[in-house]
Design an enzyme around this catalytic site. Structure first.
Site, short mmCIF file in Angstrom:
data_model
loop_
_atom_site.label_atom_id
_atom_site.label_comp_id
_atom_site.label_asym_id
_atom_site.label_seq_id
_atom_site.Cartn_x
_atom_site.Cartn_y
_atom_site.Cartn_z
N ASN A 314 67.71 -27.19 59.97
CA ASN A 314 68.14 -25.87 59.52
C ASN A 314 69.57 -25.87 59.01
OD1 ASN A 314 65.65 -24.63 60.19
ND2 ASN A 314 66.27 -24.48 62.33
N HIS A 316 72.41 -26.56 60.46
CA HIS A 316 73.54 -26.21 61.33
C HIS A 316 73.55 -27.18 62.51
CE1 HIS A 316 70.58 -23.07 63.10
NE2 HIS A 316 70.49 -24.17 63.79
N CYS A 351 77.53 -23.35 63.51
CA CYS A 351 78.59 -24.26 63.09
C CYS A 351 78.05 -25.16 61.99
CB CYS A 351 79.06 -25.07 64.29
SG CYS A 351 80.26 -26.35 63.90
#
EC number: 3.1.2.-
Length: 415
Positions: A314, A316, A351
């Site tokens: 995904n 991240h 993040c």
């Protein structure tokens, strides 16, 4: 019939009218040896036979004249002498027979019904786990590898968290809900929706050691109006001892806009049949995590950056990676003498690959008992919060500080 066709390509079958004694012209000769040609009587005139046998179709000689003498046409059309080479099988027939065998086998394979008859019989053919408890609980075993243990020869907290994540994804896959292989249902895939973890609680009673085999059971339940709860129980396969309990809350996010989303009715219809009506295995820790900054932190670790391998599909950072970053600012003397026994994480934002982070840790003065408690914050350099957390520690080789919840909150007996 397929086997007969295949064998006949290797071993030609004799004709039904074959005789062992010499007969009239046109019968199979008693000997095929070219070293001892025989003469054939024909009206008192004897002519030496050609060393080659008459041509055959389906085991019967054909193409011969009624008389015993050969004409000029016969001499030109006679087959070459029978040798080892020209007596090999007809490869075209052999290929056709093999093809027929494979086509028949494929047809039989496609006709078989591999669909499970009952939900509790759902089993992954590759050994990734199985569905039990009326199709509501997923079970998978793991062996603790040498590269999954730490300096004290026990599995690390990252290993435990990886087992939780792996079973969650395999549960969705084996249950037939995964559209892209990473936890998204078909309706989620259509709407560019993904699951993101909002909160995670883990309680470790004992860490397994190298060579141990653990059994992980996991299931899902409703959490509020737009959330899903997933629980885990990790136990020792040999003794049945509960090693770890974990509970998490997940919400939906749009993969393109990176904003949280409500659960569409179409997605809800896909997942709700798999929900278990059961309380969480860990009582929700609703204590508010205090604000942490440079002034209140006891330890700060700066300049933490994700590597390419830290990203998931995904795009991240994998949530397990955050735990390693949090422990970066934990005092070394605590890491050497104590072990993590309780973990609570609240995920605030994702993040990315280019992020630079800071890890802050402070001693929690409210912690009691003989262990230690810490407050944690993982944030971006600009101050944006990524993860807030609380950890509890106990002396190594000790027992957990406090009472471990009993198995009464689990959805059933998993033996």
């Amino acid at each position: 019939m397929v086997a007969t066709a295949a064998s006949s390509a290797f071993f030609p079958l004799p004709s039904a009218d074959t005789s062992s004694r010499p007969g009239k012209l046109g019968n199979k000769p008693s000997s095929l040896s070219p070293l001892k040609p025989k003469s054939t009587p024909n009206g008192g005139l004897q002519v030496k036979a050609n060393a080659s046998a008459p041509p055959k179709i389906n085991g019967s000689p054909v193409g011969l004249k009624s008389g015993g003498l050969k004409t000029q046409e016969d001499a030109h059309s006679a087959p070459p002498p029978r040798t080892f080479i020209n007596q090999l099988p007809d490869w075209s027939m052999l290929l056709a027979a093999i093809t027929t065998v494979f086509l028949a086998a494929e047809k039989q394979w496609m006709m078989l019904d591999w669909k499970p008859k009952r939900p509790d019989m759902l089993v992954d053919p590759f050994g990734l786990g199985s569905i039990v408890q009326d199709g509501l609980v997923f079970r998978q075993n793991f062996s603790i590898r040498s590269y999954e243990i730490g300096a004290d020869r026990t599995a690390s907290i990252e290993t435990v968290m990886n087992h939780l994540q792996e079973t969650a994804l395999n549960h969705v896959k084996i249950a037939g809900l995964s559209n892209d292989g990473f936890g998204r249902t078909p309706e989620m895939y259509k709407r560019d929706l993904i699951w993101v973890v909002a909160k995670m609680q883990v309680m470790v009673n004992r860490y397994p050691t190298w060579g141990d085999t653990v059994e992980v059971n996991t299931w899902v339940a409703k959490s509020g109006k737009n959330g899903m709860r997933r629980d885990w129980l990790i136990s020792d396969c040999n003794t049945g001892e509960i090693l770890t309990r974990a509970s998490s809350v997940w919400v939906m996010m749009n993969q393109k806009t990176r904003r949280l989303s409500k659960i569409p009715d179409e997605v809800r219809n896909e997942i709700e049949p798999h929900f278990v009506d059961s309380p969480p295995v860990i009582e929700d820790d609703d204590r508010k995590l205090p604000k942490l900054d440079e002034k209140t932190a006891d330890s700060i670790r700066k300049g933490l950056t994700p590597r390419w391998n830290d990203l998931d599909v995904n795009q991240h950072v994998n949530n397990v990676k955050y735990i390693g970053w949090i422990l970066e600012s934990t005092p070394p003397e605590v890491l050497e003498t104590q072990e993590l026994c309780s973990l609570t994480l609240e995920y605030r934002r994702e993040c990315g690959r280019e992020s630079v982070l800071e890890s802050l840790t402070a001693m929690d003065p409210s912690g009691g008992g003989y262990g230690s408690q810490f407050q944690h914050l993982l944030r971006l350099e600009d101050g944006g919060e990524i993860v807030k957390g609380r950890t509890e520690w106990r002396p190594k080789n000790g027992v957990i500080n406090g009472v471990v919840p009993t198995g009464e909150s689990s959805p059933g007996d998993y033996s």
